[in-house]
Scaffold this active site. Structure first.
Site, PDB file in Angstrom:
ATOM      1  N   GLY A 294     -56.713  19.550   1.532  1.00 58.00           N
ATOM      2  CA  GLY A 294     -56.427  18.567   2.569  1.00 58.00           C
ATOM      3  C   GLY A 294     -54.934  18.358   2.622  1.00 58.00           C
TER       4      GLY A 294
ATOM      5  N   CYS B  49     -56.992  23.098  -4.163  1.00 58.55           N
ATOM      6  CA  CYS B  49     -55.731  22.516  -3.689  1.00 58.55           C
ATOM      7  C   CYS B  49     -55.749  20.988  -3.832  1.00 58.55           C
ATOM      8  CB  CYS B  49     -55.467  22.981  -2.249  1.00 58.55           C
ATOM      9  SG  CYS B  49     -53.779  22.705  -1.743  1.00 58.55           S
ATOM     10  N   TYR B  50     -55.814  20.233  -2.736  1.00 56.99           N
ATOM     11  CA  TYR B  50     -55.853  18.774  -2.865  1.00 56.99           C
ATOM     12  C   TYR B  50     -57.020  18.351  -3.770  1.00 56.99           C
ATOM     13  CZ  TYR B  50     -56.352  13.846  -1.759  1.00 56.99           C
ATOM     14  OH  TYR B  50     -56.456  12.483  -1.865  1.00 56.99           O
TER      15      TYR B  50
ATOM     16  N   GLU C 284     -60.905  30.426   0.101  1.00 59.11           N
ATOM     17  CA  GLU C 284     -61.709  30.595   1.316  1.00 59.11           C
ATOM     18  C   GLU C 284     -61.006  31.383   2.411  1.00 59.11           C
ATOM     19  OE1 GLU C 284     -60.231  27.889   0.304  1.00 59.11           O
ATOM     20  OE2 GLU C 284     -59.537  26.597   1.923  1.00 59.11           O
TER      21      GLU C 284
ATOM     22  N   LYS D 255     -72.099  29.548  13.661  1.00 61.81           N
ATOM     23  CA  LYS D 255     -72.289  30.611  14.654  1.00 61.81           C
ATOM     24  C   LYS D 255     -72.586  31.962  13.978  1.00 61.81           C
ATOM     25  CE  LYS D 255     -71.573  31.393  19.205  1.00 61.81           C
ATOM     26  NZ  LYS D 255     -71.883  30.446  20.287  1.00 61.81           N
TER      27      LYS D 255
ATOM     28  N   HIS E   4     -56.068  28.866  -2.015  1.00 62.12           N
ATOM     29  CA  HIS E   4     -57.247  28.737  -1.139  1.00 62.12           C
ATOM     30  C   HIS E   4     -58.125  29.993  -1.227  1.00 62.12           C
ATOM     31  CE1 HIS E   4     -56.268  25.006   0.953  1.00 62.12           C
ATOM     32  NE2 HIS E   4     -55.019  25.348   0.671  1.00 62.12           N
TER      33      HIS E   4
ATOM     34  N   ASP F 222     -76.520  31.040  21.582  1.00 62.29           N
ATOM     35  CA  ASP F 222     -77.223  29.924  20.944  1.00 62.29           C
ATOM     36  C   ASP F 222     -78.600  29.672  21.561  1.00 62.29           C
ATOM     37  OD1 ASP F 222     -74.814  29.843  19.688  1.00 62.29           O
ATOM     38  OD2 ASP F 222     -74.078  28.096  20.773  1.00 62.29           O
TER      39      ASP F 222
END
Ligand code: XMP
Length: 523
Positions: free
Chosen positions: A65, A92-93, A181, A379, A179, A237
């Site tokens: 964050g 991180c944060y 991710e 998605k 990070h 969708d």
């Protein structure tokens, strides 16, 4: 299925709780966790404990964050998230907060680290199993952990960040300053997989087949022996929702496709072919072209266009849905990103519950109960289960197409003639790009009509016609976008074909504006 056959809603699988500590990181972490085969949910810090308690919890990830842990507006997390008896990974944060909460110290650093950095792994067991001794990661931080809490040790370091990764393996607490991710962290997926499987012992059961089974059971539990109406647009969708619902309740699903006259070339026929002929669904196609075009006659203002299209859609759909008087449920293809409550930069929580663009307002006026079989999915997962359910790649991988259709790609008045030429030009753009395989990596690629008439020459004759803009963009989510270019020959082929084949355009231009400040559509 009769009422007696109603199935209990399935229990949620074992999952990871991701605490959203701001910015955009939490959703990306969640997508990576799901990709790795583990179920997870995102909660803002204020609701983290409540959500953790109703989950079959396998572990917790505290996201990154933008705040500083010592800032007044830093997100407040209840320390009890460290007492849930499951492993915790702080990113991180999240790492800095965890270290501070457990008695360590966090300081502002002289060195801001931003971007690619190489870290050296000091301890390859646990979190860094199968990771190379030196590996490239993505850092983005100013503060750093200065003193570790008791029980913690350093697991990796970089030249400017001594505590690049830390952990207390006994308690299952780990922190990474980088990070894992983001795709720039070379072995980030492996680090996350090590946490999920090596440390949390997750079952790895979140796969397209099991997602489908679970969603089918949930639909059956909600709908019982009732009937469902679904507005099918032909987009990813609603198409995946339709096929899932059909699997769950068979012919008690009724699909309505509204042809608003603003569709792309051959779109209505493709929907009929797929859903009526291939999937044998009960599909009602309502041709409301005349009504929509009458509402749009003389309208220039983009918002007025949108409002009229929205109202017409609700009226047409509602009238058609009344034919299914016994249907008490309305299905909608809402996705997880639309329902996640996210944490804003100031540590507050914003509920970003968007009404679905295309069917907003329907549930209230129809007095039906909503069924949203995709509301826990991203998605990528919707696409994966679409493939699993046998939907054609042309539907599953198709580019987004807005509800108001070609009306947001015609600047100025929407008329039958303009729609016709835009449709033909757009077909040239999409088919040429797809034939060349250049669509991979593109978010959208289409033609827009600019009502700017200019002089041209064709043979010996003078022409005075409109301009066709090519809009070709790369994007992750449509919120920001970069213009993309194509191979010169491909651009030339598209331009030649439009000018030669579509009477009404005598000029083709390439839009080289990014979003922001431009938008993707041309309205
Ligand atoms: P803009 O033009 O705002 O578009 O940059 C961002 C993304 O949203 C899509 N879009 C819509 N999608 N209904 C939709 O389902 C709409 O009314 C709508 N308007 C824009 C657009 O295609 C792009 O991907």
């Amino acid at each position: 299925m009769r009422t007696s056959d109603i199935v209990e809603a399935p229990a949620a699988p074992r999952g990871i709780l991701i605490v959203d500590l701001g910015a955009q990181y939490a959703q990306l972490i969640a997508r990576r966790v799901r990709e790795a085969g583990a179920w997870c949910e995102i909660a803002p810090p204020a609701r983290a404990l409540e959500v953790a308690k109703r989950m079959d919890l396998g572990g917790v990830i505290l996201s990154g964050g933008p705040a500083s842990v010592y800032a007044a507006d830093a997100p407040k997390i209840d320390k009890a998230v460290l007492d849930l008896g499951v492993p915790v990974l702080g990113i991180c944060y999240g790492m800095q907060w965890m270290c501070q909460a457990l008695g360590g110290e966090v300081l502002g650093s002289d060195h801001r680290e931003f971007g690619r950095t190489e870290i050296a792994i000091g301890d390859a067991k646990g979190l860094f199993e199968k990771i190379e001794p030196k590996t490239v990661v993505w850092m983005s931080h100013g503060d750093r952990v200065e003193r570790l809490p008791q029980g913690f040790k350093r697991l990796a370091h970089s030249p400017t960040c001594p505590e690049a990764a830390v952990g207390d393996p006994k308690r299952g607490f780990y922190g990474v300053q980088f990070h894992p991710e983001v795709s720039h962290t070379r072995q980030g997926s492996q680090v996350l997989a090590n946490f999920l499987y090596g440390i949390c012992g997750m079952p790895g059961d979140w796969k397209p087949g099991s997602i489908v089974d679970r969603e089918i059971a949930r639909i059956r539990a909600t709908v019982g022996d009732g009937e469902v109406v679904l507005g099918l647009s032909g987009g990813v969708d609603s198409s995946v929702a339709a096929v899932l619902l059909q699997r769950a309740i068979g012919d008690r699903l009724h699909c309505i496709f509204v042809d608003n006259g603003l569709l792309r070339l051959g779109e209505r026929e493709a929907v009929e072919k797929t859903f009526r002929e291939h999937f044998h669904m009960d599909l009602a196609v309502v041709d409301a072209t005349d009504r929509f075009l009458a509402s749009l006659a003389g309208v220039i203002d983009p918002e007025t266009k949108r409002k009229r299209i929205g109202k017409d859609f609700v009226d047409v759909f509602q009238k058609e849905a009344q034919r299914f008087a016994s249907a008490k449920f309305l299905a909608q293809g809402t996705l997880y990103p639309d329902v996640i409550e996210s944490t804003n930069v100031h540590g507050g929580n914003t509920a970003v519950i968007k009404s679905h663009h295309n069917v907003g307002g329907l549930p209230e006026s129809l007095h039906m109960t909503l069924v949203e079989p995709l509301r826990e999915l991203f998605k990528d997962e919707v696409r994966a289960i679409g493939r699993h359910l046998g939907l054609d790649a042309r539907i599953v991988d198709r580019q987004p197409f807005p509800g108001p259709g070609l009306a947001v790609r015609i600047v100025g008045e929407v008329t039958r003639e303009r729609l016709d030429i835009l449709r033909r030009a757009d077909h040239i753009v999409t088919s040429e790009i797809e034939r060349a395989g250049a669509h991979k990596g593109l978010w959208q690629y289409f033609a827009a009509l600019l009502p700017v008439k200019s002089v041209g020459v064709m043979g010996d004759a003078r022409t005075y016609e409109s301009c066709c803009a090519l809009r070709i963009v790369e994007s992750q989510d449509g919120m920001t976008a970069d213009w993309a270019s194509l191979d010169r020959d491909l651009l030339a082929r598209i331009s030649n074909r439009i000018i030669n084949e579509v009477r009404g355009f005598n000029r083709v231009v390439l839009d080289v504006s990014s979003k922001p400040p431009a938008t993707i559509e041309w309205e």
